[in-house]
Design a protein around this motif. Structure first.
Motif, PDB file in Angstrom:
ATOM      1  N   SER A  36       3.851  -5.427   0.177  1.00 32.60           N
ATOM      2  CA  SER A  36       3.188  -4.190  -0.247  1.00 32.60           C
ATOM      3  C   SER A  36       4.003  -3.461  -1.314  1.00 32.60           C
ATOM      4  CB  SER A  36       2.971  -3.279   0.958  1.00 32.60           C
ATOM      5  OG  SER A  36       2.115  -3.898   1.881  1.00 32.60           O
ATOM      6  N   ASP A  48      -3.995   0.652   1.372  1.00 32.18           N
ATOM      7  CA  ASP A  48      -4.714   1.763   1.987  1.00 32.18           C
ATOM      8  C   ASP A  48      -4.295   1.921   3.453  1.00 32.18           C
ATOM      9  OD1 ASP A  48      -5.905  -0.472   3.051  1.00 32.18           O
ATOM     10  OD2 ASP A  48      -7.932   0.030   2.441  1.00 32.18           O
ATOM     11  N   GLN A  49      -4.840   2.928   4.089  1.00 29.81           N
ATOM     12  CA  GLN A  49      -4.487   3.250   5.477  1.00 29.81           C
ATOM     13  C   GLN A  49      -4.826   2.097   6.416  1.00 29.81           C
ATOM     14  OE1 GLN A  49      -2.756   5.906   6.398  1.00 29.81           O
ATOM     15  NE2 GLN A  49      -2.675   5.106   8.469  1.00 29.81           N
ATOM     16  N   THR A  50      -5.935   1.399   6.171  1.00 31.66           N
ATOM     17  CA  THR A  50      -6.324   0.275   7.010  1.00 31.66           C
ATOM     18  C   THR A  50      -5.289  -0.849   6.933  1.00 31.66           C
ATOM     19  OG1 THR A  50      -8.633   0.818   6.578  1.00 31.66           O
ATOM     20  CG2 THR A  50      -8.186  -1.357   7.501  1.00 31.66           C
ATOM     21  N   THR A  51      -4.776  -1.099   5.751  1.00 36.20           N
ATOM     22  CA  THR A  51      -3.745  -2.134   5.576  1.00 36.20           C
ATOM     23  C   THR A  51      -2.485  -1.770   6.340  1.00 36.20           C
ATOM     24  OG1 THR A  51      -4.620  -2.665   3.398  1.00 36.20           O
ATOM     25  CG2 THR A  51      -2.365  -3.387   3.873  1.00 36.20           C
ATOM     26  N   TRP A  52      -2.029  -0.532   6.223  1.00 36.75           N
ATOM     27  CA  TRP A  52      -0.815  -0.113   6.927  1.00 36.75           C
ATOM     28  C   TRP A  52      -1.022  -0.116   8.443  1.00 36.75           C
ATOM     29  CZ3 TRP A  52       3.338  -0.912   4.554  1.00 36.75           C
ATOM     30  CH2 TRP A  52       3.474  -0.661   3.195  1.00 36.75           C
ATOM     31  N   THR A  53      -2.207   0.269   8.897  1.00 39.41           N
ATOM     32  CA  THR A  53      -2.486   0.233  10.333  1.00 39.41           C
ATOM     33  C   THR A  53      -2.476  -1.202  10.839  1.00 39.41           C
ATOM     34  OG1 THR A  53      -3.841   2.231  10.138  1.00 39.41           O
ATOM     35  CG2 THR A  53      -4.152   0.884  12.114  1.00 39.41           C
ATOM     36  N   GLY A  54      -3.111  -2.102  10.116  1.00 37.29           N
ATOM     37  CA  GLY A  54      -3.114  -3.512  10.503  1.00 37.29           C
ATOM     38  C   GLY A  54      -1.722  -4.103  10.503  1.00 37.29           C
TER      39      GLY A  54
END
Length: 103
Positions: A36, A48-54
């Motif tokens: 990243s 994005d937030q979804t990537t960091w959460t995953g």
């Protein structure tokens, strides 16, 4: 690039041979973060937030499994040593879950 990737793979294999998986594995999970960072630096890509959460879920679950195995966690799966073999599939041992009853 392929030569560097090959050498990196050899180094990773050597690290797992020489060290404890509980120490080596977290370094491998850091690749997600580094990818990243390099994406941001070289390609101006923002995760994005979804990537960091995953990524957090993948890293946390991997670290949990490594810690559980390193500190004496046990599994209920045991190999079945006596049973009907299935030579047509090329397998010899099968895994069987043992039921645990809590009173």
């Amino acid at each position: 690039m392929s030569v560097l990737a090959f050498l990196a793979g050899l180094c990773l294999i050597a690290a797992y041979k020489a060290g404890d998986a509980g120490v080596v594995a977290p370094m491998q999970y850091s690749q997600i973060v580094w990818a990243s960072v390099f994406g941001l630096i070289f390609f101006n890509e923002r995760a994005d937030q979804t990537t960091w959460t995953g990524a957090a879920i993948v890293i946390a679950s991997g670290l949990y499994i490594v810690a559980r195995e390193a500190f004496g966690g046990t599994t209920l799966a045991r190999p079945v040593l006596r049973g009907r073999g299935r030579p047509e599939t090329g397998t010899q041992l099968r895994m069987q879950m043992r039921e645990v009853h809590h009173s």
